[in-house]
Design a protein around this motif. Structure first.
Motif, short mmCIF file in Angstrom:
data_model
loop_
_atom_site.label_atom_id
_atom_site.label_comp_id
_atom_site.label_asym_id
_atom_site.label_seq_id
_atom_site.Cartn_x
_atom_site.Cartn_y
_atom_site.Cartn_z
N GLU A 1 -2.29 18.36 -16.16
CA GLU A 1 -1.26 17.71 -16.14
C GLU A 1 -0.52 17.18 -16.88
O GLU A 1 0.56 17.03 -17.70
N THR A 2 -1.74 16.89 -17.63
CA THR A 2 -1.22 15.77 -19.15
C THR A 2 -0.32 17.01 -20.13
O THR A 2 1.03 16.94 -20.54
N LEU A 3 -0.76 18.01 -20.23
CA LEU A 3 0.25 19.27 -21.03
C LEU A 3 1.88 19.39 -19.91
O LEU A 3 2.48 20.20 -20.61
N TYR A 4 2.06 20.10 -18.65
CA TYR A 4 2.52 20.11 -17.89
C TYR A 4 3.42 19.45 -18.04
O TYR A 4 5.18 19.87 -17.74
N HIS A 5 3.08 17.50 -17.86
CA HIS A 5 4.32 16.56 -18.12
C HIS A 5 4.65 17.03 -19.74
O HIS A 5 6.19 16.80 -19.22
N HIS B 1 9.51 18.15 -23.15
CA HIS B 1 9.46 19.10 -24.16
C HIS B 1 10.85 19.84 -23.71
O HIS B 1 11.77 20.05 -24.21
N TYR B 2 10.99 20.67 -22.08
CA TYR B 2 12.27 21.30 -22.17
C TYR B 2 13.55 20.55 -21.09
O TYR B 2 13.79 21.15 -20.40
N PRO C 1 11.78 14.47 -14.83
CA PRO C 1 9.93 13.87 -14.48
C PRO C 1 9.61 14.59 -13.55
O PRO C 1 9.98 15.47 -13.04
N PRO C 2 7.77 14.84 -13.86
CA PRO C 2 7.64 15.31 -13.15
C PRO C 2 7.29 14.58 -11.96
O PRO C 2 7.76 13.71 -11.43
N ASN C 3 7.19 15.29 -11.03
CA ASN C 3 7.11 15.14 -9.19
C ASN C 3 5.36 15.60 -9.16
O ASN C 3 4.82 16.27 -9.14
N GLY C 4 4.97 14.60 -8.68
CA GLY C 4 3.47 13.88 -7.78
C GLY C 4 3.18 15.48 -7.09
O GLY C 4 2.37 16.11 -7.56
N ALA C 5 4.59 15.52 -5.88
CA ALA C 5 3.69 16.68 -5.03
C ALA C 5 3.73 18.28 -5.95
O ALA C 5 2.71 19.45 -5.24
N GLU C 6 4.62 18.28 -6.61
CA GLU C 6 4.95 19.75 -7.65
C GLU C 6 3.23 19.78 -8.53
O GLU C 6 2.82 20.99 -8.37
#
Length: 164
Positions: free
Chosen positions: A16-20, A25-26, A30-35
């Motif tokens: 999750e840390t890296l995905y955020h 970066h791209y 913002p991150p979507n909690g459900a995704e």
């Protein structure tokens, strides 16, 4: 010291840390909690995609997602979907460690090749792959965004001979 290991249930927080960081970066919003939760569930269940995570001590610093694909000539291929290294960890060999880990997985799985792609405008990734001596193969990629899937499906199901 960089260490890579396959994603295992319980690695969700590291991913999750890296995905955020990847989304930031791209500039993908913002991150979507459900995704994020869905991706972690798929990884935890070992469905569809696998992941290799790089750590520097206890800190996650990169990931590579991959899947086995076939047919690949007369066998299977390991296809790397994404390679992401935290910008603060770039230049420290993280990408090389992740790629080396994928090569070992490809060998263990008996793959006949290791494939991946990069966007045509991603000069940083292209420079990295050139620096590690990866041979470039020219292919065209096609992508149908989710918001146009219904229209694309309708085109596919039209009787042949009828033009849009």
């Amino acid at each position: 010291m960089i260490e890579t290991r396959p994603y295992a249930p319980g690695d969700g927080a590291a991913f999750e840390t890296l995905y955020h960081g990847y989304l930031d970066h791209y500039r993908l919003g913002p991150p979507n909690g459900a995704e994020t939760a869905r991706l972690i569930t798929l990884l935890d269940d070992g469905r569809h995609m696998s992941c290799l995570i790089a750590h520097d001590g206890g800190r996650p610093v990169g990931f590579a997602t991959w899947a086995l694909t076939f047919p690949a000539g007369r066998g299977t291929a390991l296809f790397m979907k994404e390679l992401f290294v935290d910008p603060q960890a770039r230049g420290q060999g993280v990408g090389r460690h992740l790629m080396a880990g994928l090569v070992e997985i490809a060998k263990a799985e008996g793959c006949v090749r290791f494939d991946w792609q990069t966007d045509g405008d991603n000069a940083g990734a292209q420079a990295f792959y050139k620096a590690v001596g990866a041979p470039q193969v020219e292919k065209l990629s096609y992508r149908v965004p989710a918001d146009t899937l219904a229209d694309f499906r309708a085109r596919l199901t039209r009787p042949s001979g009828r033009r849009p």
